[in-house]
Design a protein around this motif. Structure first.
Motif, PDB file in Angstrom:
ATOM      1  N   ASN A 102      13.495  -6.847 -11.842  1.00  0.00           N
ATOM      2  CA  ASN A 102      12.654  -7.357 -12.926  1.00  0.00           C
ATOM      3  C   ASN A 102      11.227  -7.638 -12.461  1.00  0.00           C
ATOM      4  O   ASN A 102      10.349  -7.933 -13.268  1.00  0.00           O
ATOM      5  CB  ASN A 102      13.262  -8.621 -13.528  1.00  0.00           C
ATOM      6  N   GLY A 103      11.011  -7.555 -11.169  1.00  0.00           N
ATOM      7  CA  GLY A 103       9.674  -7.621 -10.590  1.00  0.00           C
ATOM      8  C   GLY A 103       9.494  -6.399  -9.712  1.00  0.00           C
ATOM      9  O   GLY A 103      10.470  -5.747  -9.332  1.00  0.00           O
ATOM     10  N   PRO A 104       8.270  -6.013  -9.359  1.00  0.00           N
ATOM     11  CA  PRO A 104       8.075  -4.826  -8.523  1.00  0.00           C
ATOM     12  C   PRO A 104       8.766  -4.968  -7.166  1.00  0.00           C
ATOM     13  O   PRO A 104       8.479  -5.916  -6.433  1.00  0.00           O
ATOM     14  CB  PRO A 104       6.555  -4.754  -8.351  1.00  0.00           C
ATOM     15  N   PRO A 105       9.694  -4.074  -6.829  1.00  0.00           N
ATOM     16  CA  PRO A 105      10.324  -4.126  -5.488  1.00  0.00           C
ATOM     17  C   PRO A 105       9.357  -3.599  -4.435  1.00  0.00           C
ATOM     18  O   PRO A 105       9.371  -2.429  -4.068  1.00  0.00           O
ATOM     19  CB  PRO A 105      11.555  -3.224  -5.649  1.00  0.00           C
ATOM     20  N   SER A 106       8.481  -4.468  -3.968  1.00  0.00           N
ATOM     21  CA  SER A 106       7.342  -4.061  -3.144  1.00  0.00           C
ATOM     22  C   SER A 106       7.740  -3.478  -1.797  1.00  0.00           C
ATOM     23  O   SER A 106       6.940  -2.797  -1.149  1.00  0.00           O
ATOM     24  CB  SER A 106       6.402  -5.256  -2.934  1.00  0.00           C
ATOM     25  N   ASP A 107       8.968  -3.731  -1.361  1.00  0.00           N
ATOM     26  CA  ASP A 107       9.404  -3.167  -0.082  1.00  0.00           C
ATOM     27  C   ASP A 107       9.633  -1.661  -0.161  1.00  0.00           C
ATOM     28  O   ASP A 107       9.829  -1.014   0.873  1.00  0.00           O
ATOM     29  CB  ASP A 107      10.704  -3.835   0.371  1.00  0.00           C
ATOM     30  N   TYR A 108       9.592  -1.122  -1.362  1.00  0.00           N
ATOM     31  CA  TYR A 108       9.878   0.303  -1.552  1.00  0.00           C
ATOM     32  C   TYR A 108       8.606   1.033  -1.956  1.00  0.00           C
ATOM     33  O   TYR A 108       8.015   0.758  -2.992  1.00  0.00           O
ATOM     34  CB  TYR A 108      10.978   0.493  -2.598  1.00  0.00           C
ATOM     35  N   SER A 109       8.188   1.973  -1.119  1.00  0.00           N
ATOM     36  CA  SER A 109       6.962   2.723  -1.365  1.00  0.00           C
ATOM     37  C   SER A 109       7.149   3.707  -2.508  1.00  0.00           C
ATOM     38  O   SER A 109       8.267   4.130  -2.817  1.00  0.00           O
ATOM     39  CB  SER A 109       6.554   3.481  -0.099  1.00  0.00           C
ATOM     40  N   SER A 110       6.040   4.097  -3.114  1.00  0.00           N
ATOM     41  CA  SER A 110       6.078   5.101  -4.168  1.00  0.00           C
ATOM     42  C   SER A 110       6.549   6.438  -3.608  1.00  0.00           C
ATOM     43  O   SER A 110       6.325   6.759  -2.437  1.00  0.00           O
ATOM     44  CB  SER A 110       4.695   5.266  -4.790  1.00  0.00           C
ATOM     45  N   ALA A 111       7.202   7.203  -4.461  1.00  0.00           N
ATOM     46  CA  ALA A 111       7.608   8.580  -4.144  1.00  0.00           C
ATOM     47  C   ALA A 111       8.453   8.666  -2.871  1.00  0.00           C
ATOM     48  O   ALA A 111       8.218   9.501  -2.006  1.00  0.00           O
ATOM     49  CB  ALA A 111       6.374   9.480  -4.031  1.00  0.00           C
ATOM     50  N   SER A 112       9.448   7.794  -2.740  1.00  0.00           N
ATOM     51  CA  SER A 112      10.251   7.731  -1.521  1.00  0.00           C
ATOM     52  C   SER A 112      11.577   8.484  -1.595  1.00  0.00           C
ATOM     53  O   SER A 112      12.136   8.851  -0.559  1.00  0.00           O
ATOM     54  CB  SER A 112      10.543   6.264  -1.170  1.00  0.00           C
ATOM     55  N   TYR A 113      12.093   8.710  -2.804  1.00  0.00           N
ATOM     56  CA  TYR A 113      13.454   9.228  -2.933  1.00  0.00           C
ATOM     57  C   TYR A 113      13.519  10.438  -3.857  1.00  0.00           C
ATOM     58  O   TYR A 113      12.781  10.532  -4.836  1.00  0.00           O
ATOM     59  CB  TYR A 113      14.390   8.133  -3.467  1.00  0.00           C
ATOM     60  N   THR A 150      17.054   8.609  -7.674  1.00  0.00           N
ATOM     61  CA  THR A 150      17.337   7.180  -7.769  1.00  0.00           C
ATOM     62  C   THR A 150      18.437   6.990  -8.796  1.00  0.00           C
ATOM     63  O   THR A 150      18.335   7.495  -9.916  1.00  0.00           O
ATOM     64  CB  THR A 150      16.088   6.391  -8.185  1.00  0.00           C
ATOM     65  N   VAL A 151      19.496   6.301  -8.420  1.00  0.00           N
ATOM     66  CA  VAL A 151      20.597   6.028  -9.343  1.00  0.00           C
ATOM     67  C   VAL A 151      20.638   4.540  -9.646  1.00  0.00           C
ATOM     68  O   VAL A 151      20.268   3.701  -8.811  1.00  0.00           O
ATOM     69  CB  VAL A 151      21.959   6.510  -8.786  1.00  0.00           C
ATOM     70  N   ARG A 165       8.555   5.031 -10.239  1.00  0.00           N
ATOM     71  CA  ARG A 165       7.556   4.953  -9.169  1.00  0.00           C
ATOM     72  C   ARG A 165       8.151   5.261  -7.804  1.00  0.00           C
ATOM     73  O   ARG A 165       7.552   5.969  -6.985  1.00  0.00           O
ATOM     74  CB  ARG A 165       6.933   3.542  -9.145  1.00  0.00           C
ATOM     75  N   ILE A 166       9.335   4.748  -7.570  1.00  0.00           N
ATOM     76  CA  ILE A 166       9.977   4.904  -6.265  1.00  0.00           C
ATOM     77  C   ILE A 166      10.438   6.344  -6.030  1.00  0.00           C
ATOM     78  O   ILE A 166      10.587   6.787  -4.889  1.00  0.00           O
ATOM     79  CB  ILE A 166      11.167   3.924  -6.172  1.00  0.00           C
ATOM     80  N   THR A 167      10.623   7.093  -7.110  1.00  0.00           N
ATOM     81  CA  THR A 167      11.173   8.446  -7.034  1.00  0.00           C
ATOM     82  C   THR A 167      10.067   9.476  -6.866  1.00  0.00           C
ATOM     83  O   THR A 167       8.982   9.348  -7.439  1.00  0.00           O
ATOM     84  CB  THR A 167      11.980   8.746  -8.309  1.00  0.00           C
ATOM     85  N   GLU A 214       2.503  12.590 -12.185  1.00  0.00           N
ATOM     86  CA  GLU A 214       1.601  11.497 -12.518  1.00  0.00           C
ATOM     87  C   GLU A 214       2.251  10.118 -12.376  1.00  0.00           C
ATOM     88  O   GLU A 214       1.560   9.100 -12.360  1.00  0.00           O
ATOM     89  CB  GLU A 214       1.102  11.655 -13.959  1.00  0.00           C
ATOM     90  N   ALA A 215       3.579  10.067 -12.285  1.00  0.00           N
ATOM     91  CA  ALA A 215       4.280   8.781 -12.381  1.00  0.00           C
ATOM     92  C   ALA A 215       3.836   7.787 -11.321  1.00  0.00           C
ATOM     93  O   ALA A 215       3.556   6.622 -11.631  1.00  0.00           O
ATOM     94  CB  ALA A 215       5.786   9.015 -12.272  1.00  0.00           C
ATOM     95  N   ASN A 216       3.774   8.198 -10.079  1.00  0.00           N
ATOM     96  CA  ASN A 216       3.464   7.269  -8.996  1.00  0.00           C
ATOM     97  C   ASN A 216       2.044   6.747  -9.080  1.00  0.00           C
ATOM     98  O   ASN A 216       1.798   5.559  -8.959  1.00  0.00           O
ATOM     99  CB  ASN A 216       3.696   7.937  -7.642  1.00  0.00           C
TER     100      ASN A 216
END
Length: 235
Positions: free
Chosen positions: A129-140, A143-144, A164-166, A226-228
């Motif tokens: 519910n808040g940005p999971p800041s430990d996870y960089s953009s475009a990492s995976y 994502t499931v 964002r993470i994907t 464009e997502a990230n």
């Protein structure tokens, strides 16, 4: 009390715990406290409730990889967002995926996931519910997210963080209980992100098996280039 009566009582208690989890108003402290006490019996409870979600989400990930992503499954990076005790990770490993990371709000649930040894790494105390800041953009690559977009848990805006993470041209696969889809703005959020060029709905399985008393929708989204950038530019 005979064996049948005992089983009926256990089933009823499990469903009461599941129902109680839906009334926590997406409050991180209340959710963490609730799952701290539930972690030890969670797998038994959802097993009694015929929880098909993890198997279906993992099978969809397998189908997406086969259809769209080059390379062997063992080289595909997957994030299990809201991994709980690791039920999805176990199914993904069974299908040949090996680079599986996970996170969960509950450290106790995350520890259960670590014990499955299906994951490369699992983090607790991560609130979607808040940005999971430990996870960089475009990492995976994929994502499931299974059992997370549920009443009282993660709000629809969490979908943007999953995008964002994907990685661009990667996929987000998520389940939504029918009651959640009907009571929240999830479909509106999907349309908003689609209009913003963040993701494209690629497939949706309506009214699929989920738990004994309720079905779910299963969504497959493809993430855009464009997502990230769009997510990171938000104030």
């Amino acid at each position: 009390m005979n064996t049948l009566d005992q089983q009926t009582a256990l089933d009823a208690a499990a469903r009461e715990r599941i129902k109680a989890s839906h009334g926590l108003d997406s409050d991180a402290d209340r959710l963490a406290h609730f799952y701290r006490g539930w972690a030890s019996s969670y797998d038994l409870d959802v097993g009694r409730d015929e929880y098909f979600g993890p198997m279906i989400v993992a099978e969809l990930a397998g189908a997406v990889q086969t259809a769209y992503l080059a390379g062997q499954r063992a080289t595909i990076a997957i994030l299990d967002a809201g991994c709980g005790t690791g039920l999805v990770g176990v199914e993904l490993e069974r299908l040949g995926f090996r680079l599986i990371d996970g996170f969960d709000l509950s450290e106790e649930m995350a520890e259960k996931a670590r014990q499955t040894r299906a994951y490369r790494h699992v983090r607790g105390d991560v609130d979607l519910n808040g940005p999971p800041s430990d996870y960089s953009s475009a990492s995976y690559d994929i994502t499931v997210c299974c059992g997370v977009f549920t009443l009282g848990h993660v709000r629809p805006k969490g979908l943007r963080e999953l995008a964002r993470i994907t990685r661009p041209n990667g996929f987000v696969i998520a389940s939504t209980r029918k009651s959640y889809a009907e009571a929240t703005s999830f479909e509106e959020e999907v349309r908003r992100l689609q209009d913003a060029g963040v993701l494209v709905p690629a497939q949706r399985l309506n009214d699929g098996r989920y738990v004994a008393e309720e079905h779910a929708h299963y969504w497959i989204f493809q993430v855009t280039h464009e997502a990230n950038a769009q997510t990171e530019e938000r104030p």
